[in-house]
Each structure stands twice: as C-alpha cells, then as structure tokens.
Design an enzyme around this catalytic site. Structure first.
Site, short mmCIF file in Angstrom:
data_model
loop_
_atom_site.label_atom_id
_atom_site.label_comp_id
_atom_site.label_asym_id
_atom_site.label_seq_id
_atom_site.Cartn_x
_atom_site.Cartn_y
_atom_site.Cartn_z
N ASN A 139 -10.38 5.37 2.20
CA ASN A 139 -9.11 4.70 2.48
C ASN A 139 -7.99 5.75 2.43
O ASN A 139 -7.63 6.20 1.34
CB ASN A 139 -8.90 3.60 1.43
CG ASN A 139 -7.53 2.95 1.51
OD1 ASN A 139 -6.81 3.12 2.50
ND2 ASN A 139 -7.18 2.20 0.48
N GLU A 163 -12.26 -2.96 -7.47
CA GLU A 163 -11.33 -1.88 -7.77
C GLU A 163 -10.42 -2.29 -8.92
O GLU A 163 -9.41 -2.99 -8.71
CB GLU A 163 -10.47 -1.57 -6.55
CG GLU A 163 -11.25 -1.09 -5.36
CD GLU A 163 -10.42 -0.19 -4.46
OE1 GLU A 163 -10.83 0.95 -4.24
OE2 GLU A 163 -9.34 -0.61 -4.01
N HIS A 206 -6.43 -5.23 -0.65
CA HIS A 206 -6.31 -4.08 -1.55
C HIS A 206 -5.22 -4.37 -2.57
O HIS A 206 -4.23 -5.05 -2.24
CB HIS A 206 -5.97 -2.83 -0.73
CG HIS A 206 -6.03 -1.58 -1.55
ND1 HIS A 206 -5.00 -1.20 -2.38
CD2 HIS A 206 -7.01 -0.65 -1.71
CE1 HIS A 206 -5.34 -0.08 -3.00
NE2 HIS A 206 -6.55 0.27 -2.60
N GLY A 217 -6.08 5.68 -8.36
CA GLY A 217 -5.16 6.82 -8.31
C GLY A 217 -4.74 7.36 -9.67
O GLY A 217 -3.80 8.15 -9.76
N SER A 255 -10.59 6.11 -8.45
CA SER A 255 -10.76 7.47 -8.97
C SER A 255 -12.20 7.99 -8.84
O SER A 255 -12.68 8.74 -9.69
CB SER A 255 -10.29 7.56 -10.42
OG SER A 255 -8.90 7.26 -10.50
N GLU A 265 -2.83 -2.71 -3.60
CA GLU A 265 -1.49 -2.30 -3.16
C GLU A 265 -0.89 -3.35 -2.19
O GLU A 265 0.32 -3.55 -2.18
CB GLU A 265 -1.55 -0.90 -2.53
CG GLU A 265 -1.74 0.16 -3.62
CD GLU A 265 -2.51 1.40 -3.20
OE1 GLU A 265 -2.63 1.66 -1.99
OE2 GLU A 265 -3.01 2.10 -4.10
N LYS A 310 -4.89 5.30 3.12
CA LYS A 310 -3.58 4.70 2.77
C LYS A 310 -2.51 5.24 3.75
O LYS A 310 -2.80 5.44 4.92
CB LYS A 310 -3.25 4.99 1.31
CG LYS A 310 -4.41 4.59 0.39
CD LYS A 310 -4.07 4.60 -1.07
CE LYS A 310 -5.28 4.16 -1.88
NZ LYS A 310 -5.04 4.00 -3.29
P1 PGA Z 1 -8.36 6.36 -5.50
O1 PGA Z 1 -8.02 5.04 -4.65
O2 PGA Z 1 -9.77 6.78 -5.14
O3 PGA Z 1 -7.31 7.36 -5.09
O4 PGA Z 1 -8.28 5.97 -6.93
C1 PGA Z 1 -8.99 4.05 -4.43
C2 PGA Z 1 -8.43 2.95 -3.58
O5 PGA Z 1 -7.25 2.59 -3.72
O6 PGA Z 1 -9.15 2.40 -2.73
#
Ligand code: PGA
Length: 248
Positions: free
Chosen positions: A9, A163, A93, A169, A208, A95, A11
């Site tokens: 992803n 997640e 997601h 992140g 992560s 976000e 983003k």
């Molecule tokens: P990350 O993000 O691997 O940077 O933690 C995962 C995600 O938001 O799908």
C-alpha cells in the site's frame, strides 16, 4: 485453501519516477510463488498496469465509491479502477476510517460494489491502542468483520487484512501470540458465517511489516500474507518480504 498474498500500500506516495520500483517488483514476481499486488496512488494505476501487464504483479486501488458513476466530485468508482487496470481495491483502511469517517456499513457497501465490478476487495479491520488496552480487541475485530464484509463475499473476491491501528507506521508490532489470537478468531468467524468458502478467505496481517520481522509473522497460524505500507515503497524491501512469504 487460503492463497498466500503480499500487498504493498503506497498510500499518498509515488510519482512517475517511482515506476521503476514497480518494474523491479514485476520482474521479481516471476520467481515468487505468492501473489503480489502493488497499490499505488490513483494517478499511477494506469501506468503501473502497463508496466505490470505481462507479469504476475497485480495492481490495486486504495479506495472506491459505492456507486458506479454520478455526481461525486473527487471520487473514483470500482468500475473506473478496473478500467484503469486494477484488479484489487483496499477498503476500510484505518486512515480512511479515521480521516474520512468511514463506517463499517460504508465499507461493506463499497466492498459489495467492488466485488460486483470484478475487483477483489481487501477489507481492513483492527483495534486502536485504547481498545486493546481495554481488552476489547477480539470484540472490535469481530464486530468490524461482521459489519464491513458484505454478504456477497467469497474466497475468490475478498481478502481480509488485520491491521492494529497502533502498529501502522509506528515500528511497533504485536507479539506472534497476539496476531495468532486475532487471526484464529477471524478465521472462525468467517467460517461460521460463510461456511467452507469463508474458511478459504486469505487473512493478511498489516502494521510495520519489514524484511526482518516477516518470517516470524508468516509463521503464525492463519496468517496468509501481509499488507505492507512503508516497506513496500522500495522494490528491494518488498521483494525481500515476498521471498520470505514464498518460502513459507
Ligand atoms: P506500515 O503500514 O507497513 O507502514 O505500518 C501498513 C498499512 O497501513 O497498511
């Protein structure tokens, strides 16, 4: 049989100059046994699809609107994603849920639209730190699954990504026992609701994931792959994670 899948992803990252990373992923995909999907921003989907067209790397979108077309300024329909070359779409997601106030019901409507258009919906669920601290992780994930996964879901058109919001992140990853507990609960809930086909829906872990922690995560029961953010921007890291998954 649950399919092994690694999804990257991107983003809101990536310009034309990043297409070389996608080309490198497409080249590497030929020698991998897991499925591989890159999810760039909308602006790169069509060009990424051209780069990937004769490879085993698929392209996805990061969201879609529940309607096929109409007066929805700034939105993109599932049909448009498909038309641009995408085969997958990430929905719900954290976000999107937090920044755009997306509800489980909206995610379910989007997922139904996506699958009806022929896309595979990657539906995200996961608890916040506060919910985990309150001992509500399983309850939250089961509620999100029940309300965000539409009745039309099958193993062929749906993938689930667990997640934990606090792991995205942040560099913080749940213990393998914590991941295992949630994945087993998701497997059982889907099997109970959809029967055998529900038990065949791929279950990804996200938050992560890096090349150096991938092996321990992929060793957990009912973890069939990962949804990767930061470590998917560079082909070298993403392919390293895919190699671990393929070898598993
Ligand atoms: P990350 O993000 O691997 O940077 O933690 C995962 C995600 O938001 O799908």
């Amino acid at each position: 049989m649950r399919k092994k899948l690694l999804v990257g992803n991107w983003k809101m990252n990536g310009l034309s100059s990043s297409l070389g990373e996608i080309k490198a992923m497409a080249d590497a995909a030929e020698r991998l046994t897991c499925g591989l999907v890159v999810v760039p921003p909308f602006t790169l989907i069509e060009r990424a699809s051209v780069v990937c067209c004769s490879s085993k790397l698929s392209v996805g979108g990061q969201d879609c609107h529940p309607q096929r077309s109409g007066a929805f300024t700034g939105d993109t329909s599932a049909e448009m994603l498909l038309d641009a070359g995408a085969r997958y779409v990430i929905l719900g997601h954290s976000e999107r849920r937090s920044d755009h106030r997306e509800t489980d019901n909206l995610v379910s409507t989007k997922a139904a639209a996506a699958t009806q258009s022929g896309l595979v919906a990657i539906i995200c669920v996961g608890e916040t730190q506060e919910e985990r601290d309150a001992g509500r992780t399983i309850e939250i994930v089961e509620r999100q699954l029940a309300a965000s996964v539409p009745a039309v879901a099958t193993a062929a058109n749906t993938v689930i990504a667990y997640e934990p919001v606090w792991a995205i992140g942040t560099g913080r990853v749940p213990t393998v026992a914590q991941i295992g507990e949630v994945h087993l609960a998701m497997y059982e809930a889907l099997k109970q609701r959809f029967g055998g086909s529900g038990g065949s829906i791929s279950l990804l872990y996200g938050g992560s994931v890096k090349p150096d922690n991938a092996a321990s995560i992929f060793a957990v029961d009912y973890v069939d792959g990962a949804l990767v953010g930061g470590a998917s921007l560079k082909a070298s890291d993403f392919v390293a994670i895919a190699e671990v998954l393929s070898a598993h």
